[in-house]
Design a protein around this motif. Structure first.
Motif, PDB file in Angstrom:
ATOM      1  N   VAL A   1      30.499 -14.125  -5.720  1.00 54.04           N
ATOM      2  CA  VAL A   1      30.423 -13.749  -4.306  1.00 54.04           C
ATOM      3  C   VAL A   1      29.142 -14.280  -3.664  1.00 54.04           C
ATOM      4  CG1 VAL A   1      30.234 -11.807  -2.699  1.00 54.04           C
ATOM      5  CG2 VAL A   1      31.884 -11.712  -4.569  1.00 54.04           C
ATOM      6  N   LEU A   2      28.030 -14.168  -4.364  1.00 54.23           N
ATOM      7  CA  LEU A   2      26.770 -14.597  -3.760  1.00 54.23           C
ATOM      8  C   LEU A   2      26.620 -16.123  -3.740  1.00 54.23           C
ATOM      9  CD1 LEU A   2      24.121 -11.993  -4.958  1.00 54.23           C
ATOM     10  CD2 LEU A   2      25.617 -11.961  -2.997  1.00 54.23           C
ATOM     11  N   ASP A   3      27.187 -16.798  -4.742  1.00 55.84           N
ATOM     12  CA  ASP A   3      27.049 -18.263  -4.771  1.00 55.84           C
ATOM     13  C   ASP A   3      28.027 -18.940  -3.827  1.00 55.84           C
ATOM     14  OD1 ASP A   3      25.030 -18.040  -6.578  1.00 55.84           O
ATOM     15  OD2 ASP A   3      26.301 -18.351  -8.341  1.00 55.84           O
ATOM     16  N   ALA A   4      29.221 -18.363  -3.714  1.00 60.03           N
ATOM     17  CA  ALA A   4      30.231 -18.988  -2.858  1.00 60.03           C
ATOM     18  C   ALA A   4      30.930 -17.933  -2.018  1.00 60.03           C
ATOM     19  CB  ALA A   4      31.247 -19.752  -3.721  1.00 60.03           C
ATOM     20  N   PRO A   5      30.214 -17.357  -1.030  1.00 62.22           N
ATOM     21  CA  PRO A   5      30.840 -16.323  -0.209  1.00 62.22           C
ATOM     22  C   PRO A   5      31.961 -16.918   0.630  1.00 62.22           C
ATOM     23  CG  PRO A   5      28.690 -16.932   0.673  1.00 62.22           C
ATOM     24  CD  PRO A   5      28.838 -17.666  -0.616  1.00 62.22           C
ATOM     25  N   THR A   6      33.058 -16.181   0.761  1.00 59.71           N
ATOM     26  CA  THR A   6      34.182 -16.716   1.527  1.00 59.71           C
ATOM     27  C   THR A   6      34.291 -16.075   2.906  1.00 59.71           C
ATOM     28  OG1 THR A   6      35.630 -15.094   0.482  1.00 59.71           O
ATOM     29  CG2 THR A   6      35.563 -17.286  -0.504  1.00 59.71           C
ATOM     30  N   HIS A   7      34.002 -14.770   2.993  1.00 58.65           N
ATOM     31  CA  HIS A   7      34.135 -14.131   4.303  1.00 58.65           C
ATOM     32  C   HIS A   7      32.963 -14.492   5.200  1.00 58.65           C
ATOM     33  CE1 HIS A   7      34.222 -10.850   7.295  1.00 58.65           C
ATOM     34  NE2 HIS A   7      35.528 -10.905   7.104  1.00 58.65           N
ATOM     35  N   ASP A   8      33.266 -14.587   6.478  1.00 57.25           N
ATOM     36  CA  ASP A   8      32.268 -14.994   7.459  1.00 57.25           C
ATOM     37  C   ASP A   8      31.025 -14.108   7.407  1.00 57.25           C
ATOM     38  OD1 ASP A   8      31.221 -16.156   9.919  1.00 57.25           O
ATOM     39  OD2 ASP A   8      31.785 -14.229  10.822  1.00 57.25           O
ATOM     40  N   TYR A   9      31.230 -12.768   7.292  1.00 59.33           N
ATOM     41  CA  TYR A   9      30.070 -11.872   7.290  1.00 59.33           C
ATOM     42  C   TYR A   9      29.214 -12.074   6.048  1.00 59.33           C
ATOM     43  CZ  TYR A   9      27.169  -7.811   6.812  1.00 59.33           C
ATOM     44  OH  TYR A   9      26.088  -7.010   6.614  1.00 59.33           O
ATOM     45  N   THR A  10      29.861 -12.232   4.886  1.00 56.19           N
ATOM     46  CA  THR A  10      29.115 -12.454   3.645  1.00 56.19           C
ATOM     47  C   THR A  10      28.295 -13.738   3.734  1.00 56.19           C
ATOM     48  OG1 THR A  10      31.112 -11.590   2.616  1.00 56.19           O
ATOM     49  CG2 THR A  10      29.337 -12.253   1.153  1.00 56.19           C
ATOM     50  N   GLN A  11      28.890 -14.740   4.332  1.00 56.21           N
ATOM     51  CA  GLN A  11      28.173 -16.015   4.476  1.00 56.21           C
ATOM     52  C   GLN A  11      26.922 -15.832   5.325  1.00 56.21           C
ATOM     53  OE1 GLN A  11      31.249 -18.540   6.022  1.00 56.21           O
ATOM     54  NE2 GLN A  11      32.056 -19.021   3.978  1.00 56.21           N
ATOM     55  N   ARG A  12      27.074 -15.085   6.410  1.00 60.60           N
ATOM     56  CA  ARG A  12      25.908 -14.851   7.269  1.00 60.60           C
ATOM     57  C   ARG A  12      24.833 -14.062   6.527  1.00 60.60           C
ATOM     58  NH1 ARG A  12      26.835 -11.637  11.907  1.00 60.60           N
ATOM     59  NH2 ARG A  12      28.995 -11.255  11.322  1.00 60.60           N
ATOM     60  N   LEU A  13      25.297 -13.067   5.743  1.00 61.41           N
ATOM     61  CA  LEU A  13      24.376 -12.217   4.993  1.00 61.41           C
ATOM     62  C   LEU A  13      23.593 -13.049   3.979  1.00 61.41           C
ATOM     63  CD1 LEU A  13      23.871  -9.164   4.977  1.00 61.41           C
ATOM     64  CD2 LEU A  13      25.408  -8.992   3.035  1.00 61.41           C
ATOM     65  N   VAL A  14      24.302 -13.911   3.264  1.00 60.70           N
ATOM     66  CA  VAL A  14      23.642 -14.737   2.251  1.00 60.70           C
ATOM     67  C   VAL A  14      22.667 -15.706   2.918  1.00 60.70           C
ATOM     68  CG1 VAL A  14      24.025 -16.518   0.512  1.00 60.70           C
ATOM     69  CG2 VAL A  14      25.515 -14.505   0.572  1.00 60.70           C
ATOM     70  N   ALA A  15      23.098 -16.275   4.070  1.00 60.11           N
ATOM     71  CA  ALA A  15      22.240 -17.241   4.759  1.00 60.11           C
ATOM     72  C   ALA A  15      20.983 -16.570   5.315  1.00 60.11           C
ATOM     73  CB  ALA A  15      23.025 -17.906   5.890  1.00 60.11           C
ATOM     74  N   ALA A  16      21.079 -15.279   5.614  1.00 62.87           N
ATOM     75  CA  ALA A  16      19.948 -14.589   6.246  1.00 62.87           C
ATOM     76  C   ALA A  16      18.857 -14.207   5.256  1.00 62.87           C
ATOM     77  CB  ALA A  16      20.459 -13.333   6.956  1.00 62.87           C
ATOM     78  N   MET A  17      19.165 -14.226   3.958  1.00 66.98           N
ATOM     79  CA  MET A  17      18.152 -13.805   2.992  1.00 66.98           C
ATOM     80  C   MET A  17      17.038 -14.830   2.941  1.00 66.98           C
ATOM     81  SD  MET A  17      19.094 -10.955   2.100  1.00 66.98           S
ATOM     82  CE  MET A  17      18.050 -10.449   0.757  1.00 66.98           C
ATOM     83  N   PRO A  18      15.755 -14.383   3.007  1.00 68.13           N
ATOM     84  CA  PRO A  18      14.657 -15.332   2.861  1.00 68.13           C
ATOM     85  C   PRO A  18      14.734 -15.943   1.466  1.00 68.13           C
ATOM     86  CG  PRO A  18      13.839 -13.098   3.223  1.00 68.13           C
ATOM     87  CD  PRO A  18      15.308 -13.006   3.145  1.00 68.13           C
ATOM     88  N   SER A  19      14.475 -17.237   1.398  1.00 64.02           N
ATOM     89  CA  SER A  19      14.653 -17.920   0.116  1.00 64.02           C
ATOM     90  C   SER A  19      13.651 -17.421  -0.911  1.00 64.02           C
ATOM     91  CB  SER A  19      14.479 -19.410   0.302  1.00 64.02           C
ATOM     92  OG  SER A  19      13.210 -19.644   0.843  1.00 64.02           O
ATOM     93  N   THR A  20      14.054 -17.375  -2.171  1.00 61.72           N
ATOM     94  CA  THR A  20      13.150 -16.928  -3.221  1.00 61.72           C
ATOM     95  C   THR A  20      12.821 -18.027  -4.211  1.00 61.72           C
ATOM     96  OG1 THR A  20      15.093 -16.093  -4.321  1.00 61.72           O
ATOM     97  CG2 THR A  20      13.640 -14.457  -3.307  1.00 61.72           C
ATOM     98  N   HIS A  21      13.479 -19.183  -4.068  1.00 65.35           N
ATOM     99  CA  HIS A  21      13.149 -20.243  -5.046  1.00 65.35           C
ATOM    100  C   HIS A  21      11.718 -20.682  -4.766  1.00 65.35           C
ATOM    101  CE1 HIS A  21      15.851 -21.707  -1.838  1.00 65.35           C
ATOM    102  NE2 HIS A  21      14.807 -22.442  -1.560  1.00 65.35           N
ATOM    103  N   VAL A  22      10.802 -19.887  -5.302  1.00 69.35           N
ATOM    104  CA  VAL A  22       9.411 -20.056  -4.925  1.00 69.35           C
ATOM    105  C   VAL A  22       8.673 -20.899  -5.954  1.00 69.35           C
ATOM    106  CG1 VAL A  22       7.287 -18.850  -4.466  1.00 69.35           C
ATOM    107  CG2 VAL A  22       9.426 -17.880  -3.739  1.00 69.35           C
ATOM    108  N   ALA A  23       8.541 -20.339  -7.114  1.00 69.33           N
ATOM    109  CA  ALA A  23       7.755 -21.022  -8.126  1.00 69.33           C
ATOM    110  C   ALA A  23       8.598 -22.042  -8.878  1.00 69.33           C
ATOM    111  CB  ALA A  23       7.180 -20.016  -9.105  1.00 69.33           C
ATOM    112  N   GLN A  24       9.890 -22.008  -8.621  1.00 67.83           N
ATOM    113  CA  GLN A  24      10.787 -22.869  -9.371  1.00 67.83           C
ATOM    114  C   GLN A  24      10.496 -24.348  -9.195  1.00 67.83           C
ATOM    115  OE1 GLN A  24      14.384 -20.583  -8.235  1.00 67.83           O
ATOM    116  NE2 GLN A  24      15.338 -22.096  -9.538  1.00 67.83           N
ATOM    117  N   GLU A  25      10.205 -24.723  -7.931  1.00 65.97           N
ATOM    118  CA  GLU A  25      10.025 -26.146  -7.651  1.00 65.97           C
ATOM    119  C   GLU A  25       8.777 -26.684  -8.322  1.00 65.97           C
ATOM    120  OE1 GLU A  25       9.097 -25.907  -3.440  1.00 65.97           O
ATOM    121  OE2 GLU A  25      10.989 -24.843  -3.196  1.00 65.97           O
ATOM    122  N   ALA A  26       7.847 -25.811  -8.644  1.00 71.52           N
ATOM    123  CA  ALA A  26       6.604 -26.277  -9.239  1.00 71.52           C
ATOM    124  C   ALA A  26       6.829 -26.814 -10.656  1.00 71.52           C
ATOM    125  CB  ALA A  26       5.592 -25.147  -9.292  1.00 71.52           C
TER     126      ALA A  26
END
Lengths: 595, 293
Positions: free
Chosen positions: A570-595
């Motif tokens: 559900v979180l990786d591939a949300p199908t419903h419009d509201y879920t998609q908006r919810l997932v898109a609204a989360m501030p990104s956390t891939h923080v230290a990963q790119e380092a």
């Protein structure tokens, strides 16, 4: 830097009576720049902001210098008419910030008049100002705060704060009280307004992710002192101070499952108790003896990057590696259905009409399973919890518990007792979840008395319950008021576990806790779920928490389940419009990963 | 840097500031009030032994005298010793109001819990009765009732109980309604605890400070009401040593022995103010302490 910085805070200390709350904070901000003050409760971030606006509460005094455009700030009431104030203020709760007896337009007009605008221009100017914050519906200006949604109120509050064209805007957690999708919109708006106006912005938040997304520079505060200061880009990639790192690692990731949630042990100390040492020393993994008797100076470790840690030189090399994509453990999930909810409906009568809070919700919860329910405020997620617990009766539909059968709509005393042994709850607010008159031991003893298995040695059982949630047995004699938020939530979990329920219902159990404490509680709940096979029904608005705790998730929108399935799917591939908006609204956390 | 702040010793985590501490301490005024109230109670109990004269003994030769070595506060028209009568008078001054405060609190609490918990018709009927009781001027009703029934002191006390209880019903019911929504009550219900247990173990302790303060206030109101009734000749029978009655009886000799009137008036005032202070401080300090321990 041609005419000097817009805001200079120089050696600012704030105290209440003899107690020091903020200890010698210094930073500067250029015009058009945005700075985030990040910290947990007790860090002194809000007091620092209030000192900048010269709006400290009565009895609280400040020493040091605060200069705006080179001049010291003055209290608004000491200013003369026409002497345009240079600071705008935006606060956390949009509903208490607006005057309930004034219209939205009235708030803006009031400031415009005070700034000396000709009366005739004001109506047109008000609608222009509202358009700036994305409100194009002219009727909004005539509405009262209670007729506006949370997001709309915060937009109006922003327009009011901007009405006198401040050179500096102070925003104190302006989006914390808002739903995820609304929060995202307001942050975007704030970023845009700040850029368009070339205004300085001091943004106070407890959320590092929001700080990184929104601001140019980030100042991390802890127990009244600055721990680290760096441009957002740099701190996101390469945080140096152990506290900053701990804080980042504490944030439950929305992107991937973490095998081990790393919180920071302990809680924030009072500023005046750590004046002779590194305030973070007691909770720091990198602590050496010197940390507990030397005050670490805030030194420049790289260009524009300051940190207060005596071991900073040694720590620079060791980059943090957050655990990436651990595999989920699911062998504790059984086949037996412990809760079956069928076509649950609940409606309230509002203003003569009928408002459906739940509109046909159906789901199963299996033994040992952790099921998440996500949704914004008003989606009906708490109503589901209240129906299950028997705190309110559903209008229609059925609730069935394993070993009990279908629960009648009106529960008798026996029904209540029997259901209590199946489902228990951990509530959101740690400060009111425990009766202030009862000691921890009394509360746990009372819960034990409701257990079906007889209690043999009460004191011993209370001690082992406390031990189960990571608290010392001596805690039993304490009253809730002397415990921290995290400790209270642990006691609440122990109280729920005392009955040995098959289902633990968690209604936003970490939403009111500091980030570093959240991870500790989440890890505890995860452990309860796995080792005892207790099913979790986890209600939250935080997708990171959902990702970390649950295997399956229901997305609730306006009383209906709009999407459900395995959490990762559900979180990786949300199908419903509201879920998609919810997932898109989360501030990104891939923080230290790119380092 | 923080040169000015490092001078202060980092004291052990005392979470209350000086200001708040002052509010959580009882303070000297409270203790003065305690001593005064305790003195009145001791006098009431031991009056028979410590009173210098029999309060009923008449001595017409020494009537309406001012203070003297023999009679510290002088005598009344019938030559009875004022000091002795004041001492014995503290009985009706304390017992009646205390009975009113205690009974009103118990009745009001039970009714309030019942109304708040059962809701619906029970709640409506109780609360409308309370509204009705509020609309009655208590002294007037007491005068009429005691006048018609011809009863004495205890009937007046009973009337005051009935008229004081509604205040407690309101306080307790409001607390029940407010607390019902608290997560810790939801948690107690989730544990499957009985209504009785939730009412008496969870809700009642949280309103106890308010109830205690209210009871002390009711004591004060009842003291003044009973004294007022006695002054009007309703309640205690003529001749009884009672502060209110003494003021009425001795009005006519105000010029001969002012202490015969000032004495009982002072007793009423001092006791009322002291008990009122107790209630005030008790409420402040207990609620503060609950929230800080």
């Amino acid at each position: 830097m041609s005419a000097g910085p817009l805001l200079t805070v120089d050696d600012l200390s704030i105290s209440y009576g003899s107690r020091l709350l903020v200890n010698g904070v210094s930073f500067a901000l250029d015009g058009g720049e945005s700075l985030a003050l990040v910290g947990e409760s007790g860090s002194g971030k809000s007091l620092t902001a209030r000192a900048i606006a010269d709006l400290l509460p009565a009895g609280v005094s400040a020493t040091g210098r605060v200069l705006i455009e080179g001049a010291p700030v003055r209290r608004p009431r000491r200013r003369g008419r026409g002497d345009s104030p240079r600071v705008g203020l935006l606060m956390q709760d949009p509903f208490t910030m607006l005057n309930p007896t004034m219209t939205a337009g009235g708030h803006i007009a009031e400031t415009l008049r005070a700034a000396g605008r000709p009366r005739a221009e004001i109506p047109a100017e008000v609608s222009r100002r509202l358009a700036e914050v994305g409100i194009t519906d002219a009727s909004v200006a005539r509405r009262y705060p209670f007729e506006l949604s949370g997001g709309m109120s915060q937009r109006v509050a922003l327009a009011a704060a901007l009405a006198n064209d401040p050179a500096l805007l102070l925003a104190d957690e302006p989006t914390t009280a808002l739903d995820a999708t609304t929060q995202h919109e307001v942050l975007e708006l704030l970023r845009q307004v700040q850029r368009d106006r070339g205004m300085g912005l001091v943004f106070i938040t407890h959320d590092l992710r929001v700080a990184f997304d929104l601001c140019h520079r980030v100042v991390v505060m802890y127990a009244g002192s600055i721990m680290e200061e760096a441009p957002a880009r740099i701190m996101r990639r390469d945080p140096l101070h152990p506290y900053t790192r701990g804080l980042l690692e504490s944030i439950p990731s929305t992107d991937h499952y973490q095998g081990n949630l790393r919180g920071i042990p302990g809680s924030v100390p009072a500023t005046h108790t750590v004046l002779d040492r590194c305030p973070f020393a007691d909770r720091c993994d990198e602590r050496v003896d010197a940390c507990t008797h030397v005050v670490p100076p805030l030194v420049e470790v790289a260009a524009h990057h300051r940190a207060a840690c005596i071991r900073i030189g040694e720590l620079v090399s060791t980059t943090t590696a957050t655990s990436v994509g651990s595999a989920r453990v699911t062998d504790h999930v059984g086949d037996e259905v412990v809760v079956r909810v069928s076509d649950l409906r609940k409606s309230y009568r509002v203003h003569g009409g009928v408002h459906p809070a739940l509109d046909g919700v159906t789901f199963d919860l299996r033994q040992g399973e952790a099921l998440g329910i996500v949704g914004e405020s008003g989606s009906g997620k708490t109503t589901i919890a209240r129906c299950l617990l028997g705190l309110t009766s559903p209008t229609d539909g059925s609730i069935e518990f394993a070993g009990f059968g279908v629960v009648p709509a009106q529960r008798t005393a026996q029904d209540r007792r029997a259901v209590a042994q199946i489902v228990q709850c951990v509530f959101q607010d740690p400060y009111s979840t425990l009766n202030p008159m009862h000691s921890v031991g009394t509360a746990l003893g009372e819960a034990l008395s409701q257990r079906s298995r007889p209690v043999t040695d009460r004191d011993h059982e209370i001690a082992s319950l406390l031990d189960r949630v990571g608290l010392p047995a001596s805690m039993a004699t304490r009253r809730p008021a002397s415990l921290s938020g995290g400790q209270r939530q642990r006691v609440a979990i122990a109280r729920a576990l005392a009955v040995e329920p098959r289902v633990l219902l968690c209604d936003e159990p970490v939403a009111a806790l500091d980030v570093s404490v959240q991870a500790q509680i989440l890890e505890l709940l995860r452990e309860v779920n796995r080792s005892q096979g207790t099913s979790l029904l986890f209600i939250t608005h935080d997708l990171g928490v959902v990702r970390q705790i649950t295997e399956r998730v229901l997305v609730l929108y306006r009383g209906e389940v709009v999407e459900q399935g395995a959490t990762d799917v559900v979180l990786d591939a949300p199908t419903h419009d509201y879920t998609q908006r919810l997932v898109a609204a989360m501030p990104s956390t891939h923080v230290a990963q790119e380092a | 840097m923080s040169a000015d702040s490092t001078g202060a010793q980092p004291s052990r985590a005392t979470d209350t500031s000086i200001d708040e501490k002052r509010r959580t301490r009882w303070g000297p005024v409270f203790w003065v009030a305690v001593v005064i109230v305790a003195l009145f109670i001791i006098i009431a109990i031991t009056a028979d032994w410590i009173a210098p004269y029999d309060p009923y003994a008449q001595d017409l030769v020494a009537s309406s005298q001012g203070p003297s070595a023999a009679h510290w506060l002088g005598t009344d028209q019938l030559g009875r010793d004022i000091l002795s009568r004041l001492m014995v008078g503290s009985r009706t001054g304390i017992i009646g109001p205390a009975v009113v405060a205690i009974c009103a609190t118990v009745i009001g609490t039970l009714l309030g819990l019942w109304a708040g918990f059962s809701g619906g018709i029970a709640d409506s009927v109780t609360m409308r009765s309370v509204d009705f009781a509020y609309a009655i001027p208590p002294l007037l009703l007491a005068i009429v009732l005691v006048g018609i029934l011809g009863g004495g002191y205890w009937l007046a006390v009973a009337v005051l109980i009935v008229l004081s209880a509604p205040a407690d019903v309101r306080v307790v019911r409001a607390a029940v309604l407010a607390q019902r929504e608290m997560p810790y009550i939801a948690a107690a219900r989730t544990l499957g605890l009985s209504q009785m247990r939730i009412a008496f173990k969870h809700i009642l302790p949280n309103v106890a400070p308010t109830l205690a303060a209210n009871a002390l206030l009711q004591f004060v109101v009842a003291l003044i009401a009973l004294s007022g009734l006695a002054f009007l000749g309703i309640g205690v029978s003529a001749g009884t040593p009672d502060w209110g009655l003494m003021i009425a009886e001795n009005r006519s000799i105000l010029d001969l022995n002012p202490w015969a009137v000032i004495g009982p008036a002072l007793c009423i005032t001092i006791l009322a103010v002291s008990v009122g202070l107790l209630g005030d401080r008790a409420f402040d300090v207990t609620t503060k302490r609950i929230n800080e321990r």
